[in-house]
Design a protein around this motif. Structure first.
Motif, PDB file in Angstrom:
ATOM      1  N   ASN A 126       0.808  -1.219   0.000  1.00  0.00           N
ATOM      2  CA  ASN A 126       0.000   0.000   0.000  1.00  0.00           C
ATOM      3  C   ASN A 126       0.838   1.263   0.000  1.00  0.00           C
ATOM      4  N   ASP A 127       2.089   1.179   0.465  1.00  0.00           N
ATOM      5  CA  ASP A 127       2.952   2.356   0.448  1.00  0.00           C
ATOM      6  C   ASP A 127       3.510   2.653  -0.940  1.00  0.00           C
ATOM      7  N   VAL A 128       3.701   1.643  -1.772  1.00  0.00           N
ATOM      8  CA  VAL A 128       4.193   1.893  -3.124  1.00  0.00           C
ATOM      9  C   VAL A 128       3.045   2.184  -4.094  1.00  0.00           C
ATOM     10  N   ALA A 129       1.813   2.069  -3.630  1.00  0.00           N
ATOM     11  CA  ALA A 129       0.648   2.270  -4.498  1.00  0.00           C
ATOM     12  C   ALA A 129       0.112   3.685  -4.383  1.00  0.00           C
ATOM     13  N   ASP A 130      -0.674   4.047  -5.385  1.00  0.00           N
ATOM     14  CA  ASP A 130      -1.445   5.275  -5.369  1.00  0.00           C
ATOM     15  C   ASP A 130      -2.914   4.891  -5.252  1.00  0.00           C
ATOM     16  N   ASP A 131      -3.750   5.787  -4.727  1.00  0.00           N
ATOM     17  CA  ASP A 131      -5.153   5.438  -4.524  1.00  0.00           C
ATOM     18  C   ASP A 131      -5.852   5.001  -5.807  1.00  0.00           C
ATOM     19  N   SER A 132      -5.458   5.551  -6.940  1.00  0.00           N
ATOM     20  CA  SER A 132      -6.121   5.175  -8.192  1.00  0.00           C
ATOM     21  C   SER A 132      -5.758   3.764  -8.633  1.00  0.00           C
ATOM     22  N   ASP A 133      -4.646   3.222  -8.099  1.00  0.00           N
ATOM     23  CA  ASP A 133      -4.173   1.896  -8.492  1.00  0.00           C
ATOM     24  C   ASP A 133      -4.118   0.922  -7.318  1.00  0.00           C
ATOM     25  N   ARG A 134      -4.590   1.335  -6.171  1.00  0.00           N
ATOM     26  CA  ARG A 134      -4.371   0.561  -4.952  1.00  0.00           C
ATOM     27  C   ARG A 134      -5.022  -0.821  -5.022  1.00  0.00           C
ATOM     28  N   GLY A 135      -6.205  -0.894  -5.596  1.00  0.00           N
ATOM     29  CA  GLY A 135      -6.862  -2.183  -5.725  1.00  0.00           C
ATOM     30  C   GLY A 135      -6.055  -3.145  -6.574  1.00  0.00           C
ATOM     31  N   ARG A 136      -5.468  -2.636  -7.659  1.00  0.00           N
ATOM     32  CA  ARG A 136      -4.686  -3.490  -8.545  1.00  0.00           C
ATOM     33  C   ARG A 136      -3.357  -3.903  -7.916  1.00  0.00           C
ATOM     34  N   PHE A 137      -2.730  -3.003  -7.167  1.00  0.00           N
ATOM     35  CA  PHE A 137      -1.503  -3.385  -6.474  1.00  0.00           C
ATOM     36  C   PHE A 137      -1.780  -4.495  -5.460  1.00  0.00           C
ATOM     37  N   ASN A 138      -2.859  -4.334  -4.689  1.00  0.00           N
ATOM     38  CA  ASN A 138      -3.219  -5.378  -3.733  1.00  0.00           C
ATOM     39  C   ASN A 138      -3.595  -6.668  -4.442  1.00  0.00           C
ATOM     40  N   ALA A 139      -4.200  -6.556  -5.632  1.00  0.00           N
ATOM     41  CA  ALA A 139      -4.547  -7.749  -6.399  1.00  0.00           C
ATOM     42  C   ALA A 139      -3.301  -8.486  -6.874  1.00  0.00           C
ATOM     43  N   LEU A 140      -2.236  -7.748  -7.217  1.00  0.00           N
ATOM     44  CA  LEU A 140      -1.010  -8.392  -7.676  1.00  0.00           C
ATOM     45  C   LEU A 140      -0.385  -9.247  -6.571  1.00  0.00           C
ATOM     46  N   THR A 141      -0.240  -8.685  -5.376  1.00  0.00           N
ATOM     47  CA  THR A 141       0.352  -9.473  -4.294  1.00  0.00           C
ATOM     48  C   THR A 141      -0.598 -10.580  -3.847  1.00  0.00           C
ATOM     49  N   ASN A 142      -1.896 -10.281  -3.810  1.00  0.00           N
ATOM     50  CA  ASN A 142      -2.861 -11.310  -3.433  1.00  0.00           C
ATOM     51  C   ASN A 142      -2.882 -12.441  -4.458  1.00  0.00           C
ATOM     52  N   GLY A 143      -2.800 -12.076  -5.748  1.00  0.00           N
ATOM     53  CA  GLY A 143      -2.769 -13.098  -6.791  1.00  0.00           C
ATOM     54  C   GLY A 143      -1.521 -13.950  -6.722  1.00  0.00           C
ATOM     55  N   ALA A 144      -0.382 -13.327  -6.379  1.00  0.00           N
ATOM     56  CA  ALA A 144       0.860 -14.092  -6.244  1.00  0.00           C
ATOM     57  C   ALA A 144       0.763 -15.075  -5.084  1.00  0.00           C
ATOM     58  N   GLU A 145       0.241 -14.616  -3.950  1.00  0.00           N
ATOM     59  CA  GLU A 145       0.088 -15.509  -2.804  1.00  0.00           C
ATOM     60  C   GLU A 145      -0.881 -16.645  -3.123  1.00  0.00           C
ATOM     61  N   THR A 146      -2.006 -16.294  -3.754  1.00  0.00           N
ATOM     62  CA  THR A 146      -3.002 -17.320  -4.065  1.00  0.00           C
ATOM     63  C   THR A 146      -2.453 -18.345  -5.050  1.00  0.00           C
ATOM     64  N   SER A 147      -1.695 -17.884  -6.056  1.00  0.00           N
ATOM     65  CA  SER A 147      -1.082 -18.808  -7.007  1.00  0.00           C
ATOM     66  C   SER A 147      -0.124 -19.757  -6.297  1.00  0.00           C
ATOM     67  N   SER A 148       0.612 -19.228  -5.342  1.00  0.00           N
ATOM     68  CA  SER A 148       1.544 -20.081  -4.607  1.00  0.00           C
ATOM     69  C   SER A 148       0.797 -21.088  -3.747  1.00  0.00           C
TER      70      SER A 148
END
Length: 416
Positions: free
Chosen positions: A331-353
């Protein structure tokens, strides 16, 4: 409060998926690995759309849909009598949880100021595990193989908890004077993408210098973490003759350690680089899988329970370091306009693992290759340490890595 209600329900069923499928429904262990992987596959595939929908449609609708799907999943599981029925329930659970996780993390990132995010994530995790420990300890002595119908009652209780938590979340969203769904009204300041960065697609986000290392680290920690705790460890314990009560007690101990230590860790993390905390998580989890090898050596219910409790306790210490730091970096490297997608990237990586980890655990344990599973997990933990310290750390802005000022020598804490 919503987190408390939801966690009470989840804690009632989390330790018993493998036991229920294996010993009540008589599903073979390799099939259990496939079943557990199903919601994770769907979660990984839908993480990107969930992030996009959270940024475009809003937190509320995504959270509502996810909660309803998760509640429906547990209703299906409670009434299912076949592997197909269990698969449908788990598929719904995967679709629901990815929406809830992405929307909740995005809501926290948009409403909690940057200096408070890491402590907030840590305290939230502590509250969740306080509920896990309470409900897990209670259910461990209520749900037994002598009364298989009680497993179904636990799944029904979890279904109700999802709907109650959704009601409380909606009250919170309605009370916000500035809804987080209105993009452009609130901007994250000092993010890596800029204070007023326009909305960007996933390919553009992946070009940010820290994104790929962060996603890789999330994948590695996911691979050696929760799928092994929730699938491999219970399956290994049952393989060695542990009872459902022993497993439930070990999971309750996991929650108690987190509750007892999380506040202390949150304070200490203020002077620790987040990447070093994540590397320490990997080291601790590597030691857990080394300790798990003792399950094939010790004998007797008491000794097996003690080894299980030791494994879950050490795992819990790693969790107290992971849970405040990884979402805070995201959330610190994200901007509010992209925050959902940044969280989706890490969440997707964890879920894939989780998919890979669950399948590998089920197949290797089913084939009797337990030593190879444990050795592989230890090697992957070492790889996660290298990625955290040597790859991700140099690419993170100091603010995003939890370093707000150069600490004095007496205050400096370096865990690795």
């Amino acid at each position: 409060m919503a987190v408390v209600v939801d966690s009470l329900g989840t804690g009632a069923v989390l330790p018993f998926y493998v036991v229920y499928y294996r010993d009540v429904a008589h599903v073979p262990v390799p099939h259990i690995g496939v079943l557990i992987a199903l919601p994770l596959v769907l979660g990984a595939l839908t993480a990107a759309p969930a992030g996009y929908a959270t940024d475009r449609v809003g937190v509320g609708p995504v959270l509502a849909l996810g909660s309803v799907l998760a509640s429906s999943a547990q209703l299906v599981t409670a009434s299912a009598n076949s592997e197909i029925g269990f698969g449908i329930g788990l598929a719904l659970l995967g679709l629901g949880m990815v929406g809830v996780n992405v929307a909740t993390a995005t809501l926290i990132g948009r409403t909690i100021p940057r200096p408070l995010r890491q402590p907030f994530f840590g305290i939230r995790f502590m509250a969740m595990n306080m509920c896990f420990a309470a409900s897990g300890a209670l259910v461990a002595f209520y749900v037994t193989l002598d009364h298989p119908g009680r497993f179904r009652q636990a799944f029904l209780a979890d279904a109700v908890s999802w709907l109650l938590a959704l009601t409380l979340f909606m009250i919170v969203l309605h009370s916000l004077t500035q809804p987080p769904t209105l993009l452009g009204t609130v901007r994250a300041r000092g993010s890596e993408l800029g204070a007023a960065a326009p909305s960007r697609g996933y390919l553009q986000l992946l070009r940010v210098s820290s994104t790929l290392p962060l996603v890789t680290l999330a994948f590695l920690l996911g691979l050696v973490g929760y799928p092994q705790l929730n699938v491999a460890l219970p399956a290994l314990a049952r393989y060695e003759g542990a009872s459902s009560t022993s497993i439930g007690v070990a999971f309750a101990v996991n929650g108690l350690v987190i509750v007892a230590g999380q506040l202390y860790v949150v304070v200490r993390l203020q002077v620790v680089r987040r990447t070093r905390a994540l590397a320490t998580t990997a080291l601790l989890w590597g030691s857990v899988w080394a300790l798990a090898g003792l399950l094939g050596v010790v004998h007797g219910a008491v000794m097996v329970t003690l080894v299980l409790a030791l494994c879950t306790s050490v795992f819990a210490v790693g969790e107290t370091l992971l849970q405040p730091t990884l979402p805070a970096i995201t959330n610190d490297v994200a901007d509010d306009s992209d925050r959902g997608r940044f969280n989706a990237l890490t969440n997707g990586a964890e879920t894939s693992s989780f998919v890979v980890g669950s399948l590998a655990a089920g197949l290797l344990i089913g084939a009797g290759l337990i030593p190879w599973l444990l050795i592989s997990l230890i090697v992957l933990c070492a790889a996660a340490v290298i990625v955290a310290v040597r790859v991700l750390e140099p690419r993170l802005p100091h603010g995003s890595n939890g370093v707000v000022a150069a600490p004095t020598s007496s205050a400096s804490v370096d865990l690795v």
